[in-house]
Every structure is written in structure tokens, then in C-alpha cells.
Design a protein around this motif. Structure first.
Motif, PDB file in Angstrom:
ATOM      1  N   PHE A 233       0.831  -1.212   0.000  1.00  0.00           N
ATOM      2  CA  PHE A 233       0.000   0.000   0.000  1.00  0.00           C
ATOM      3  C   PHE A 233       0.866   1.263   0.000  1.00  0.00           C
ATOM      4  O   PHE A 233       0.589   2.219  -0.722  1.00  0.00           O
ATOM      5  CB  PHE A 233      -0.901  -0.025   1.240  1.00  0.00           C
ATOM      6  N   SER A 234       1.923   1.279   0.810  1.00  0.00           N
ATOM      7  CA  SER A 234       2.737   2.477   0.972  1.00  0.00           C
ATOM      8  C   SER A 234       3.480   2.870  -0.296  1.00  0.00           C
ATOM      9  O   SER A 234       3.901   4.014  -0.463  1.00  0.00           O
ATOM     10  CB  SER A 234       3.748   2.284   2.107  1.00  0.00           C
ATOM     11  N   ARG A 235       3.649   1.928  -1.235  1.00  0.00           N
ATOM     12  CA  ARG A 235       4.423   2.206  -2.443  1.00  0.00           C
ATOM     13  C   ARG A 235       3.537   2.607  -3.621  1.00  0.00           C
ATOM     14  O   ARG A 235       4.048   2.947  -4.692  1.00  0.00           O
ATOM     15  CB  ARG A 235       5.253   0.985  -2.823  1.00  0.00           C
ATOM     16  N   LEU A 236       2.230   2.522  -3.446  1.00  0.00           N
ATOM     17  CA  LEU A 236       1.343   2.902  -4.543  1.00  0.00           C
ATOM     18  C   LEU A 236       1.392   4.414  -4.746  1.00  0.00           C
ATOM     19  O   LEU A 236       1.411   5.192  -3.783  1.00  0.00           O
ATOM     20  CB  LEU A 236      -0.093   2.468  -4.259  1.00  0.00           C
ATOM     21  N   SER A 237       1.370   4.816  -6.008  1.00  0.00           N
ATOM     22  CA  SER A 237       1.583   6.224  -6.326  1.00  0.00           C
ATOM     23  C   SER A 237       0.302   7.021  -6.490  1.00  0.00           C
ATOM     24  O   SER A 237       0.327   8.244  -6.439  1.00  0.00           O
ATOM     25  CB  SER A 237       2.401   6.334  -7.625  1.00  0.00           C
ATOM     26  N   ASP A 238      -0.829   6.344  -6.698  1.00  0.00           N
ATOM     27  CA  ASP A 238      -2.032   7.118  -7.032  1.00  0.00           C
ATOM     28  C   ASP A 238      -3.252   6.634  -6.248  1.00  0.00           C
ATOM     29  O   ASP A 238      -4.234   6.186  -6.812  1.00  0.00           O
ATOM     30  CB  ASP A 238      -2.309   7.064  -8.535  1.00  0.00           C
ATOM     31  N   ILE A 239      -3.141   6.736  -4.911  1.00  0.00           N
ATOM     32  CA  ILE A 239      -4.294   6.359  -4.093  1.00  0.00           C
ATOM     33  C   ILE A 239      -5.286   7.518  -3.976  1.00  0.00           C
ATOM     34  O   ILE A 239      -6.380   7.349  -3.455  1.00  0.00           O
ATOM     35  CB  ILE A 239      -3.854   5.894  -2.684  1.00  0.00           C
ATOM     36  N   TYR A 240      -4.862   8.702  -4.453  1.00  0.00           N
ATOM     37  CA  TYR A 240      -5.753   9.856  -4.503  1.00  0.00           C
ATOM     38  C   TYR A 240      -6.022  10.210  -5.964  1.00  0.00           C
ATOM     39  O   TYR A 240      -5.135  10.127  -6.813  1.00  0.00           O
ATOM     40  CB  TYR A 240      -5.141  11.069  -3.805  1.00  0.00           C
ATOM     41  N   GLY A 241      -7.245  10.622  -6.240  1.00  0.00           N
ATOM     42  CA  GLY A 241      -7.594  11.044  -7.593  1.00  0.00           C
ATOM     43  C   GLY A 241      -8.330  12.383  -7.570  1.00  0.00           C
ATOM     44  O   GLY A 241      -9.114  12.650  -6.655  1.00  0.00           O
ATOM     45  N   PHE A 242      -8.068  13.204  -8.580  1.00  0.00           N
ATOM     46  CA  PHE A 242      -8.699  14.526  -8.660  1.00  0.00           C
ATOM     47  C   PHE A 242      -9.264  14.741 -10.057  1.00  0.00           C
ATOM     48  O   PHE A 242      -8.679  14.288 -11.049  1.00  0.00           O
ATOM     49  CB  PHE A 242      -7.683  15.628  -8.329  1.00  0.00           C
ATOM     50  N   ARG A 243     -10.415  15.428 -10.113  1.00  0.00           N
ATOM     51  CA  ARG A 243     -11.046  15.730 -11.395  1.00  0.00           C
ATOM     52  C   ARG A 243     -11.180  17.227 -11.563  1.00  0.00           C
ATOM     53  O   ARG A 243     -11.604  17.928 -10.645  1.00  0.00           O
ATOM     54  CB  ARG A 243     -12.428  15.072 -11.477  1.00  0.00           C
ATOM     55  N   ILE A 244     -10.814  17.673 -12.759  1.00  0.00           N
ATOM     56  CA  ILE A 244     -10.982  19.072 -13.141  1.00  0.00           C
ATOM     57  C   ILE A 244     -12.044  19.121 -14.230  1.00  0.00           C
ATOM     58  O   ILE A 244     -11.880  18.520 -15.295  1.00  0.00           O
ATOM     59  CB  ILE A 244      -9.656  19.666 -13.659  1.00  0.00           C
ATOM     60  N   ILE A 245     -13.163  19.793 -13.950  1.00  0.00           N
ATOM     61  CA  ILE A 245     -14.273  19.893 -14.902  1.00  0.00           C
ATOM     62  C   ILE A 245     -14.283  21.310 -15.465  1.00  0.00           C
ATOM     63  O   ILE A 245     -14.543  22.279 -14.742  1.00  0.00           O
ATOM     64  CB  ILE A 245     -15.631  19.578 -14.236  1.00  0.00           C
ATOM     65  N   THR A 246     -14.007  21.445 -16.769  1.00  0.00           N
ATOM     66  CA  THR A 246     -13.886  22.759 -17.410  1.00  0.00           C
ATOM     67  C   THR A 246     -15.105  23.060 -18.277  1.00  0.00           C
ATOM     68  O   THR A 246     -15.977  22.203 -18.470  1.00  0.00           O
ATOM     69  CB  THR A 246     -12.622  22.815 -18.284  1.00  0.00           C
ATOM     70  N   ALA A 247     -15.106  24.274 -18.834  1.00  0.00           N
ATOM     71  CA  ALA A 247     -16.226  24.692 -19.690  1.00  0.00           C
ATOM     72  C   ALA A 247     -16.045  24.257 -21.135  1.00  0.00           C
ATOM     73  O   ALA A 247     -17.021  24.122 -21.874  1.00  0.00           O
ATOM     74  CB  ALA A 247     -16.394  26.211 -19.626  1.00  0.00           C
ATOM     75  N   SER A 248     -14.812  24.036 -21.572  1.00  0.00           N
ATOM     76  CA  SER A 248     -14.583  23.688 -22.975  1.00  0.00           C
ATOM     77  C   SER A 248     -13.376  22.769 -23.100  1.00  0.00           C
ATOM     78  O   SER A 248     -12.549  22.666 -22.181  1.00  0.00           O
ATOM     79  CB  SER A 248     -14.345  24.958 -23.809  1.00  0.00           C
ATOM     80  N   ALA A 249     -13.263  22.124 -24.288  1.00  0.00           N
ATOM     81  CA  ALA A 249     -12.132  21.246 -24.543  1.00  0.00           C
ATOM     82  C   ALA A 249     -10.823  22.030 -24.569  1.00  0.00           C
ATOM     83  O   ALA A 249      -9.776  21.532 -24.138  1.00  0.00           O
ATOM     84  CB  ALA A 249     -12.332  20.498 -25.862  1.00  0.00           C
TER      85      ALA A 249
END
Length: 716
Positions: free
Chosen positions: A254-270
Motif C-alpha cells: 500500500f505504501s508504495r502505490l503512487s495514485d491512491i488519490y484522484g482529482f477531477r478538473i471539470i472545465t467549460a470547454s475542450a
């Protein structure tokens, strides 16, 4: 139980044109049909259809789907009928309810063959209307939420079925939130200790570092504000099962995993998505190899997003997903977005995939599957795998499952290109055909006329389309080889009785043997499913009868030997298959009589401490009939006409071929085992010598099996 008015009002809120009266009527009808029925929890059974309807209303689905949810168990569990539902609520809803009923009756966790066939039926039902599956998935989700009321054995069976079938299917349809919840509930049942362990690690991590999600969220918002990007930012911990799966795949703690957190950015356009990406990468270092652009190369279920992993606050690696609101809607609801409503109207989300077109892309590769096992394999390969995106030399995108090779790439373009593939270049460099492709690589297929798929290719590919095409080609090639071999066997067999293997004679034999045509007879001869004697018997039964009456014809399983006691029956041991001319010994075996072994048989060492079982034997003098079967092993050049020539040589030595088995096929040489009938050792020596004299034979020897797993051979 939630009243009908609340459900109708919830649907009315996103679809003002909804027929609230019809929803209320379906609610009343379903409640009346299920009256008196209880769930395992003791609640009225109708609470379940209502809960399923609310789940689908949260996805903003149409009236027909909501009503189907209310009625989905009526045909199966009550006295209601298809006809009655059609009369009350219309043909569309009756067909949907009937489709869900059929899916409910499929035992997807049953044995392999039944599971495969039921998968075929599942996709057929989906192809008629994907809403059937949306109702079924919501039905499964609510049942999993209340699964604690079932006995433990049934919980495990349902959880395994959900983990293997329904959760991946929800993910493949783009309903990631549902997949996450189904997997987490199943994980809690199938491996409760592992799940508790991961949750404990999260608690410990929060105690040691504090809740870092709000801090990182604020950091990202500040970076976006500085870049003048208007966006929403959300952070979350990964689900326990997602963490567990990564631990298993990477073999890390568990301690070696790099991406136990995730974040989302929701924008208005591509455009803002790419501006946000630049801002994030400018502020934090990107982790190499962890970038995927699903906006420029969307997944087949319509999913669009940019994925990147960066070293964030305090060096913690976090995954960031960037997409627009419309892309986010598809990412959360998948194909359900095709029916969703907004502001009272069907919302045309430009990124929502037409479910019928989507289904056609899934099932296109299944057309080559000739049996249910092939089909099930294709489902698992095509539906439940991550994807990589590669490019043709012209810049066209080819979507493939993770682990795909250049051969998969070739077959994805066209079967003809796959069949004629002899090599590949990846990003301009020549690579082996077993190379696993990566995202963004450019692949060039090198072709050659006359090239055919090799048996080894089947182990190199991962797509159902490629596997099916390779198997189909190999089956055709194998049948052609069997027909050529069968023609030689037929010619030799008929010449031995003074007849000719004309097409007319073979067609007559096919008719008498109940085969469709002469090629079927030849293929069975070449595959050793029938013998030359069977062919002669079909055409000239009087020859077989005359032969059977002759003094030389006898039962080959009962050899004439001297030394057997009164009433004792001798049989040749399959490990060494002794023939006249070899010194032999008998071993008394309870229930089997006397097994006759060659004196140098390796199996005799098992009886060295049991001298009372040994019987001194020798062959009788007269053995003129070639009815002793031996197996020979030979390595021959893979060239035109060699196999037919060897069959002719064996026939010229007055020996009969009873079976042929290819044990190794290489582009230049074949290794094979041939069962032949001989009179004695002298006859066998003549046959081996004749074969060995051929310039295209690299090796020939007698083959003996040893039951313990060893191999004893006597070279010619």
C-alpha cells in the motif's frame, strides 16, 4: 415504501413531458401483482422494483425505462403476462419487461458452456434495446446493496458473478460509478480481510498526514485561477478494490502505490482542458508514462478525458483527470446519457455514444466465433479490457485491448492484412511480432503474398477477432492437409486390393458412409477417424468378408504366443507394443490377464521385486499377416508432396497406416507420429529403412510410450 407520487414527481422534475399517470398506473399494477410477496429481509417485495426505478430516475432516463423497472419482475414472479402488460402499457414496455425477464433467467455463473451460450443471449437482448441491460444493472445493484439478507453461500456466488460479469459490463458501458460500487460490495464479501486492511491503512494515513485531499484541491484551484481557467475541482480517495487490484497487478504494498488519490478538473470547454493540463504540468512534475489523452482518442463507449499523474504536495503522486461537463456526464452515466433529459427535453450530448452503434462495434468481432466457448473468450477479451490507441502510417487511430501485438493490429485493419503479415515496424523500427503495443505508437505491417497464419500466432494475440481469424485459417489449412493425406491413404488402400481411388468411387463411398461428399471421406481418412479398411468395406464389402473368412485374419489384440497357461489371455502392453521377432516376457495382472512386454521395456523395472508374476513367453513361428500395430516418429521437410510420398513408401512395403498425429509444426519441418501395421521386427525394419532413405526425412525411429512419463525409443 416511497409513494408513487414522489417517483413521478422526480421524473417530472427533469422531464416535464413525462406521463405521470402512466407511471402511477404501473406503480399500482406492480404493487398489486406483488401483493403478499416478501423479500428475504421481511420487507414487501415491491420495495425492490421501486428502488430500481429510483436508481434509473437518478440517471434521468425516459418513462419507458422507469415503468419497466417497476414491472421488471411481474412476468417472472406473478400471474401477470406479456399480453396483459402490452394491453395496459403498450408494446414497447412489454418488450422491455420481457427482455429483462429473459436476462434474469440467464445463469451467467453456471458451467463454462452454459455461461458462454447465455452470454450470447445476453448480447442479443442488449442489441435489441440497451435499456434492458440498464434495468438489469440497476436491479443487480440494488440486490447487491441488500445482499446481507441472503445466506453466505449465495452471497459468495452472487458476488463472484457480479465481479466477473456485471461490474465489468457496467464499466464497459461507461457507468463507472456503478462499476465501482458493484466491485466494492463484491470485494467486501469475497475478501473482507483485504478490504478491512486497506481501510485501516487509509485511516492510519489520515492520522499521520491529515486529510490531504482539501489541501491538494485548493492547490489545483489556485493554479487554475492563475491560468484563468474557470473549472470545478473534486478530490477523492480511490475505492478499496481499485487499490487492491493495483497492489496485485504491481506486486507492491500500500505504501508504495503512487495514485491512491484522484482529482477531477471539470472545465467549460475542450480548449480549457488543455490549458488546465499545461498549468498543472507547469506547477508539478509529470510522472513519465502516466499520461493518456482520451479526448483526442476517445474510448469506444464514448469516454473522453485527459489522465495525468503528477508529484503534488509533499511529493505525493496523484492522478488528475481533466474533462468538460458534457464529457463528465458521459463518463459517469455511459450509454445511459443517450436517453437522458435536461430542462424537459431529450438532451443531445455530443459525446454520448449511440448504444446501437456501440453494440455493433462490440459484436462485430464475434461473428467469426463458431462455438460458445469462442464467443465467451471474445466477450472477455473485447469487453473487459483496457485499451491502447495506435496509429496506422496514414495517421488513422486503431483501438486495441491492453497487451495487443502487431498481429492484433493487422487483423483489426483487415483479415487479409492479418493473414499475410510477416513482420512489423513500430515507430519506424523492426520489432518481433509478439511485441506488446503501447499508446501512441505508429505501426506498419509488413506483408508477403502466400504467407499464412502460423499456429504460434494464436498464443501471441489477445483480440477475439485475431484469434478467430487465425483459428479459421488453421482449420482450413488442416482440412486441406487431411484431404491430401486421405487421398494418398485411399489410393494405397484400394491399390492393395487391385482397385483405383477414382472420384466416382470415393463419391460412392461417401454416399454409403453417410458423408456429404468425397472430401469429407478424405478428410476423415487423413484425420484417422476412419481407416482404409473402412473405405474398402463401404465399396467392396465382399472383399472384407472374404478376408475375414481367410486363415490369416485374426484378432490383433490376441497375439499367438507360446507359454501362456490354460485359460490365460495375453495382450500386448501399450507401453512397448511388442511384435514378433522381439524377445518377450509376460506379466500377470489381476483382472487383465497377461500383459506381454518386450524384454527391454522400461516398465519391467516396476516388477523386479515380483518374480512370481513373470511368465516366460515366445512368439509362435507363423506370422504372415501385418496386424501388429507400432508407432513410429519421424521428422520430415515441410515441402509439397513429401507427406504423400512417405505414405506411398509405407504402402509399398505392404504396411497399413492407421493414424497420423502432428506433434510439432515448424515452417521448415514437421514432427509426427504414425501408427502402422507390420508383421514382425523384420517387416518394421524394412519400413523404417525405406522411409529413412528418403532425402526429405531428417529422422525416423520407433516410438514407445512409458506410462511413468518417460519415453523409450529404438532408432532404426
Amino acid at each position: 415504501m416511497v409513494p408513487a407520487e414522489i417517483l413521478a414527481n422526480q421524473v417530472k422534475a427533469y422531464n416535464p413531458h413525462s406521463n405521470s399517470g402512466l407511471i402511477a398506473a404501473a406503480y399500482e399494477y406492480g404493487e398489486r401483482m406483488h401483493d403478499g410477496q416478501l423479500r428475504r429481509s421481511g420487507e414487501p417485495y415491491f420495495t425492490h422494483p421501486v428502488a430500481v426505478a429510483f436508481l434509473l430516475a437518478e440517471q434521468r432516463l425516459d418513462d419507458a425505462t422507469i415503468i419497466t423497472a417497476l414491472l421488471h419482475d411481474t412476468i417472472e414472479d406473478t400471474k401477470s403476462t406479456y399480453t396483459e402488460i402490452a394491453l395496459r402499457f403498450g408494446d414497447e414496455i412489454a418488450q422491455l419487461v420481457n427482455g429483462v425477464t429473459k436476462l434474469t433467467n440467464l445463469e451467467l455463473s453456471s458451467n463454462q458452456n452454459a455461461q458462454a451460450e447465455n452470454f450470447r443471449k445476453l448480447l442479443m437482448a442488449m442489441s435489441k434495446d440497451v435499456r434492458v441491460l440498464l434495468v438489469k444493472l440497476a436491479d443487480r445493484l440494488h440486490n447487491m446493496r441488500t445482499i446481507r439478507h441472503l445466506r453466505y453461500e449465495k452471497q459468495v456466488r452472487k458476488a463472484r458473478e457480479t465481479m466477473d460479469i456485471y461490474a465489468p459490463l457496467a464499466g464497459r458501458m461507461g457507468m463507472q460509478w456503478m462499476r465501482d460500487e458493484l466491485e466494492d460490495i463484491s470485494f467486501r464479501i469475497l475478501n473482507p480481510e483485504a478490504r478491512k486492511s486497506i481501510i485501516r491503512r487509509f485511516v492510519t494515513l489520515r492520522r499521520e498526514t491529515g486529510d490531504v485531499i482539501p489541501k491538494i484541491t485548493d492547490d489545483i484551484r489556485a493554479v487554475l485561477a492563475q491560468a484563468k481557467v474557470d473549472a470545478e475541482v473534486f478530490g477523492r480517495e480511490k475505492k478499496p478494490y481499485s487499490i487492491w487490484r493495483k497492489m496485485q497487478e504491481k506486486g507492491e504494498g500500500f505504501s508504495r502505490l503512487s495514485d491512491i488519490y484522484g482529482f477531477r478538473i471539470i472545465t467549460a470547454s475542450a480548449v480549457d482542458c488543455y490549458v488546465a493540463l499545461g498549468a498543472v504540468h507547469k506547477r508539478w512534475a509529470a510522472v513519465p508514462g502516466r499520461f493518456k489523452d482520451y479526448i483526442s482518442a476517445p474510448k469506444s463507449n464514448g469516454y473522453r478525458s485527459i489522465h495525468t499523474t503528477v508529484s503534488g504536495r509533499d511529493g505525493k503522486q496523484v492522478e488528475v483527470q481533466i474533462r468538460t461537463q458534457q464529457m463528465h456526464t458521459v463518463a459517469e452515466t455511459g450509454v445511459a446519457a443517450h436517453w437522458s433529459y435536461r430542462d424537459g427535453e431529450r438532451f443531445e450530448n455530443p459525446f454520448a455514444v449511440d448504444p446501437f452503434r456501440w453494440l455493433s462495434t462490440i459484436t462485430a468481432g464475434f461473428e467469426g466465433a463458431e462455438d460458445s466457448d469462442d464467443f465467451l473468450e471474445h466477450v472477455k477479451l473485447e469487453m473487459f479490457t483496457d485499451q491502447v490507441f495506435c496509429f496506422t502510417p496514414k495517421g488513422e487511430v486503431v483501438k486495441l485491448p491492453k497487451g495487443a501485438t502487431p498481429i492484433d493490429f493487422a487483423y483489426a485493419i483487415h483479415t487479409r492484412i492479418g493473414d499475410s503479415c510477416v513482420g512489423a515496424k513500430v515507430d519506424g523500427r523492426r520489432v518481433p511480432l509478439w511485441t506488446k503495443l503501447k499508446n501512441g505508437q505508429s505501426v506498419t505491417i509488413i506483408r508477403a503474398e502466400g504467407q499464412r497464419p502460423q499456429p504460434s500466432w494464436e498464443d501471441m494475440v489477445v483480440t477475439g477477432r485475431a484469434k478467430s481469424a487465425i483459428r479459421r485459417s488453421l482449420r482450413g489449412e488442416r482440412r486441406a492437409t487431411q484431404i491430401r493425406l486421405g487421398r494418398e491413404i485411399a489410393r494405397v488402400a484400394l491399390e492393395r486390393v487391385g482397385k483405383k481411388a477414382t472420384d466416382k468411387a470415393l463419391a460412392t463411398a461417401a454416399k454409403r458412409m453417410g458423408e456429404d461428399d468425397l472430401e469429407d471421406v478424405l478428410a476423415k481418412l487423413g484425420a484417422a477417424e476412419i481407416t482404409g479398411r473402412d473405405l474398402i468395406g463401404a465399396l467392396y464389402p465382399e472383399i472384407i468378408r472374404h478376408s475375414a473368412d481367410g486363415p490369416e485374419e485374426r484378432d490383433p489384440s490376441s497375439p499367438i504366443v507360446i507359454g501362456l497357461g490354460s485359460g490365460q489371455e495375453g495382450r500386448p502392453a501399450p507401453c512397448c507394443s511388442p511384435i514378433p521377432g522381439e524377445r518377450i516376457v509376460g506379466i500377470a495382472v489381476r483382472g487383465k490377464g497377461v500383459m506381454i512386454h518386450a524384454i527391454d521395456c522400461a516398465e519391467l523395472t516396476n516388477y523386479e521385486d515380483q518374480p512370481d508374476r513373470w511368465i516366460d513367453l515366445r512368439w509362435a513361428d507363423s506370422h504372415s499377416t501385418p496386424d501388429h500395430e507400432v508407432k513410429i516418429e519421424l521428422v520430415m521437410a515441410n515441402d509439397t508432396g513429401v507427406l504423400g510420398r512417405i505414405c506411398t513408401l509405407i504402402g509399398e512395403q505392404r504396411s497399413n497406416i492407421t493414424n497420423i498425429q502432428f506433434t510439432d509444426r515448424k515452417p521448415d519441418y514437421y514432427r509426427m507420429l504414425v501408427d502402422i501395421e507390420v508383421r514382425d521386427m523384420e517387416h518394421l525394419t524394412h519400413v523404417l529403412t525405406a522411409i529413412d532413405a528418403d532425402s526429405d526425412i531428417a529422422e525416423v525411429r520407433r516410438h514407445r510410450n512409458v506410462s511413468s512419463g518417460g519415453l523409450s525409443t529404438t532408432t532404426s
